[in-house]
Design a protein around this motif. Structure first.
Motif, short mmCIF file in Angstrom:
data_model
loop_
_atom_site.label_atom_id
_atom_site.label_comp_id
_atom_site.label_asym_id
_atom_site.label_seq_id
_atom_site.Cartn_x
_atom_site.Cartn_y
_atom_site.Cartn_z
N VAL A 171 -63.29 -18.21 -9.94
CA VAL A 171 -64.72 -18.45 -10.03
C VAL A 171 -65.16 -18.42 -11.49
O VAL A 171 -66.02 -19.21 -11.91
CB VAL A 171 -65.51 -17.43 -9.18
N VAL A 172 -64.58 -17.52 -12.28
CA VAL A 172 -64.89 -17.50 -13.72
C VAL A 172 -64.45 -18.81 -14.37
O VAL A 172 -65.17 -19.38 -15.19
CB VAL A 172 -64.22 -16.29 -14.40
N LEU A 173 -63.25 -19.30 -14.00
CA LEU A 173 -62.80 -20.59 -14.53
C LEU A 173 -63.76 -21.71 -14.14
O LEU A 173 -64.08 -22.58 -14.94
CB LEU A 173 -61.40 -20.91 -14.02
N LEU A 174 -64.20 -21.68 -12.89
CA LEU A 174 -65.16 -22.66 -12.41
C LEU A 174 -66.44 -22.61 -13.23
O LEU A 174 -66.99 -23.65 -13.62
CB LEU A 174 -65.47 -22.41 -10.93
N MET A 175 -66.93 -21.41 -13.50
CA MET A 175 -68.18 -21.26 -14.24
C MET A 175 -68.09 -21.83 -15.65
O MET A 175 -69.08 -22.30 -16.20
CB MET A 175 -68.57 -19.78 -14.30
N MET A 176 -66.88 -21.80 -16.24
CA MET A 176 -66.72 -22.40 -17.57
C MET A 176 -67.03 -23.89 -17.53
O MET A 176 -67.59 -24.45 -18.47
CB MET A 176 -65.30 -22.16 -18.08
N GLY A 177 -66.64 -24.55 -16.44
CA GLY A 177 -66.95 -25.96 -16.29
C GLY A 177 -68.41 -26.21 -15.96
O GLY A 177 -69.01 -27.16 -16.46
N LEU A 178 -68.99 -25.35 -15.12
CA LEU A 178 -70.38 -25.56 -14.71
C LEU A 178 -71.39 -25.21 -15.78
O LEU A 178 -72.49 -25.75 -15.81
CB LEU A 178 -70.67 -24.71 -13.46
N ARG A 179 -71.05 -24.30 -16.67
CA ARG A 179 -72.01 -23.83 -17.67
C ARG A 179 -71.85 -24.52 -19.02
O ARG A 179 -72.50 -24.15 -19.99
CB ARG A 179 -71.87 -22.30 -17.85
N THR B 77 -40.69 -11.47 -23.10
CA THR B 77 -41.93 -11.45 -22.33
C THR B 77 -43.06 -12.05 -23.14
O THR B 77 -43.89 -12.81 -22.62
CB THR B 77 -42.28 -10.01 -21.91
N PHE B 78 -43.10 -11.76 -24.44
CA PHE B 78 -44.11 -12.36 -25.32
C PHE B 78 -43.95 -13.88 -25.36
O PHE B 78 -44.94 -14.63 -25.30
CB PHE B 78 -43.99 -11.79 -26.73
N VAL B 79 -42.71 -14.36 -25.48
CA VAL B 79 -42.46 -15.80 -25.54
C VAL B 79 -42.93 -16.47 -24.26
O VAL B 79 -43.64 -17.49 -24.28
CB VAL B 79 -40.96 -16.08 -25.77
N ALA B 80 -42.54 -15.90 -23.11
CA ALA B 80 -42.96 -16.47 -21.82
C ALA B 80 -44.47 -16.49 -21.69
O ALA B 80 -45.06 -17.48 -21.23
CB ALA B 80 -42.33 -15.68 -20.68
N CYS B 81 -45.10 -15.41 -22.11
CA CYS B 81 -46.55 -15.32 -21.98
C CYS B 81 -47.28 -16.25 -22.94
O CYS B 81 -48.41 -16.66 -22.67
CB CYS B 81 -47.01 -13.87 -22.18
N ALA B 82 -46.64 -16.61 -24.06
CA ALA B 82 -47.24 -17.59 -24.96
C ALA B 82 -47.38 -18.93 -24.24
O ALA B 82 -48.40 -19.62 -24.35
CB ALA B 82 -46.41 -17.74 -26.22
N GLY B 83 -46.33 -19.31 -23.51
CA GLY B 83 -46.42 -20.55 -22.73
C GLY B 83 -47.49 -20.48 -21.67
O GLY B 83 -48.24 -21.44 -21.44
N ILE B 84 -47.57 -19.34 -21.00
CA ILE B 84 -48.59 -19.16 -19.96
C ILE B 84 -49.99 -19.28 -20.55
O ILE B 84 -50.88 -19.90 -19.96
CB ILE B 84 -48.41 -17.79 -19.27
N ALA B 85 -50.20 -18.69 -21.72
CA ALA B 85 -51.53 -18.67 -22.33
C ALA B 85 -52.04 -20.07 -22.62
O ALA B 85 -53.21 -20.37 -22.40
CB ALA B 85 -51.50 -17.84 -23.61
N VAL B 86 -51.16 -20.94 -23.12
CA VAL B 86 -51.58 -22.31 -23.41
C VAL B 86 -52.01 -23.00 -22.12
O VAL B 86 -53.04 -23.70 -22.09
CB VAL B 86 -50.44 -23.08 -24.10
N CYS B 87 -51.24 -22.80 -21.07
CA CYS B 87 -51.62 -23.40 -19.77
C CYS B 87 -52.93 -22.81 -19.26
O CYS B 87 -53.76 -23.53 -18.69
CB CYS B 87 -50.51 -23.18 -18.74
N ASN B 88 -53.12 -21.51 -19.43
CA ASN B 88 -54.36 -20.86 -18.99
C ASN B 88 -55.59 -21.54 -19.57
O ASN B 88 -56.60 -21.73 -18.89
CB ASN B 88 -54.37 -19.38 -19.41
N VAL B 89 -55.50 -21.91 -20.85
CA VAL B 89 -56.65 -22.50 -21.53
C VAL B 89 -56.80 -23.98 -21.21
O VAL B 89 -57.91 -24.47 -20.96
CB VAL B 89 -56.54 -22.29 -23.06
N LEU B 90 -55.69 -24.71 -21.21
CA LEU B 90 -55.77 -26.17 -21.17
C LEU B 90 -55.79 -26.77 -19.77
O LEU B 90 -56.37 -27.85 -19.59
CB LEU B 90 -54.61 -26.77 -21.96
N VAL B 91 -55.20 -26.12 -18.79
CA VAL B 91 -55.22 -26.69 -17.44
C VAL B 91 -56.65 -26.81 -16.90
O VAL B 91 -57.01 -27.84 -16.31
CB VAL B 91 -54.31 -25.91 -16.48
N PRO B 92 -57.54 -25.80 -17.07
CA PRO B 92 -58.93 -26.00 -16.63
C PRO B 92 -59.61 -27.18 -17.30
O PRO B 92 -60.48 -27.83 -16.70
CB PRO B 92 -59.61 -24.67 -17.00
N VAL B 93 -59.24 -27.48 -18.54
CA VAL B 93 -59.82 -28.63 -19.22
C VAL B 93 -59.33 -29.93 -18.58
O VAL B 93 -60.09 -30.87 -18.38
CB VAL B 93 -59.47 -28.61 -20.72
#
Length: 424
Positions: free
Chosen positions: A350-358, A140-156
């Protein structure tokens, strides 16, 4: 960028005037250093589809497991503390991996980093069902490590590749995430029955992750021209020293506590109220799927507003009513509670959106995303763990749900603050 035209600059101060003078002077100076440049992924329809399919896989490891957690715990003869640790594992891993994601993107590039993350996700989903309780937790930790990278980089990627459609693509991305998690929650219990056990039912979710990886490798191609990375004025700021960056971090933390307590424990809350396993899994699926249409609409509309404070507070009202329903009459109208709780999940995009707007630049967006998700998830990890532990000690969900109400109150206050029209 079209969506940022509604966010006015703050009233000029002496410091800001000095910053503008420095920027002007920099333009007049001869270039002594080469520009720092990087390639941006081409904002094609195929990339948008790849982003969408990747997003659909970013919560399936959580909701697929939580929908059969009771069966898994009994099958492994695990303790309630272990079950609490499993529900807390995603937040811990999301936080740790999110802190290194900006560094990884700088080293190998955002597109390759997301591809590697999807591969790690697929591997983790398979590994976690191969043995006992320790390996399940590790997988579960391994799978979530992959998810975490996508969480940060996909909004970018969304900010860079779709600068004029941030609200729309963020909404589609978030809707896909909610839809994927809903399907995993609703389908895993009957899949367990059909396949004869929870191990093949959970392992099956590696297939869509592998498909997402294949499409990403095809769709994530670079533009012909590289773009300059903004290293002046705001590009290299240390956001740890910026108060509003910590407001973002705390907001991300409290909304994560709410989301992961619900995703991790809602089926067990409903089963303790007398609702069957399959029905509880379907209700968790409904909780997640109700966010799909809302995610498609609300971020897109919020991006057009001058201020988003009212939106942030409004998105807190529905889950408060849902939590109160779980406290006082969980089996009375569980469908209504599920719908209200799901409506509250819409605050995430909306929080992800705000990261881009702010933020002014993609470099700043990456920093803010990494900081708020890294520290935010680590702070939030105690929420699901504490909820399960308190339930095990007291034999009731009342106290954990009271704490969730406190979390939602904090969410409303922090959301109001970041909704004001200004840059961090």
């Amino acid at each position: 960028m079209a969506t940022q035209q509604h966010v006015p600059d703050r009233t000029p101060s002496t410091e800001q005037s000095a910053t503008r003078r420095n920027q002007t002077a920099h333009l007049l100076e001869p270039a002594t250093k080469p520009d720092s440049r990087h390639a941006v992924l081409a904002g094609t329809t195929l990339l948008a589809v790849a982003v969408t399919l990747a997003a659909a896989n970013l919560r399936i490891s959580v909701t697929s497991l939580s929908s059969v957690l009771g069966d898994v715990q009994r099958g492994l003869t695990a303790t309630s503390a272990w079950a609490s640790a499993v529900t807390a594992a995603p937040s811990i891993c999301f936080g740790l991996a999110a802190l290194v994601s900006p560094w990884l993107a700088r080293r190998i590039g955002g597109g390759p980093a997301i591809a590697a993350a999807l591969a790690v996700l697929a591997i983790g989903l398979v590994v976690r069902v191969l043995a006992g309780s320790s390996l399940l937790l590790s997988g579960t930790f391994v799978a979530c490590a992959g998810i975490a990278v996508c969480n940060v980089l996909v909004p970018v990627v969304v900010k860079e590749s779709f600068p004029n459609r941030i609200g729309l693509i963020t909404g589609v991305y978030s809707a896909a995430m909610a839809g994927g998690s809903a399907i995993a929650a609703a389908v895993t219990p009957p899949l367990e029955t059909a396949t004869g056990g929870w191990r093949p039912a959970l392992a099956a979710w590696a297939i869509p992750a592998a498909l997402a990886l294949a499409l990403w490798l095809i769709g994530a191609r670079r533009d012909a021209e590289a773009v300059a990375v903004d290293r002046s004025a705001h590009g290299d700021r240390n956001l740890v020293r910026v108060p509003m960056a910590w407001v973002f971090t705390l907001l991300f933390s409290v909304q994560s506590v709410f989301a992961y307590v619900i995703m991790g424990w809602l089926p067990e809350i409903l089963r303790d109220a007398g609702i069957g396993r399959d029905a509880a899994g379907v209700l968790l699926g409904i909780t997640m799927v109700v966010a799909v249409p809302l995610n498609l609409v609300i971020p897109h509309l919020a991006a057009k507003l001058k201020a988003q404070s009212a939106v942030m507070v409004g998105l807190t009202v529905a889950p408060v009513i849902g939590v109160l329903g779980l406290m006082f009459a969980p089996a009375a109208v569980p469908l209504l509670w599920a719908l209200l709780l799901g409506a509250g999940m819409t605050i995430f995009p909306v929080v992800l959106l705000m990261m881009g707007l702010r933020t002014r630049t993609s470099a700043e967006t990456t920093q803010l995303s990494g900081m708020s998700q890294g520290f935010g998830y680590l702070i939030a990890a105690g929420g699901p763990f504490a909820a399960g532990l308190v339930r095990g000690l007291l034999g009731s969900w009342t106290v954990p749900l009271i704490l969730v109400l406190g979390i939602l109150a904090a969410q409303a206050i922090l959301g109001w603050l970041i909704g004001r029209p200004r840059y961090i």
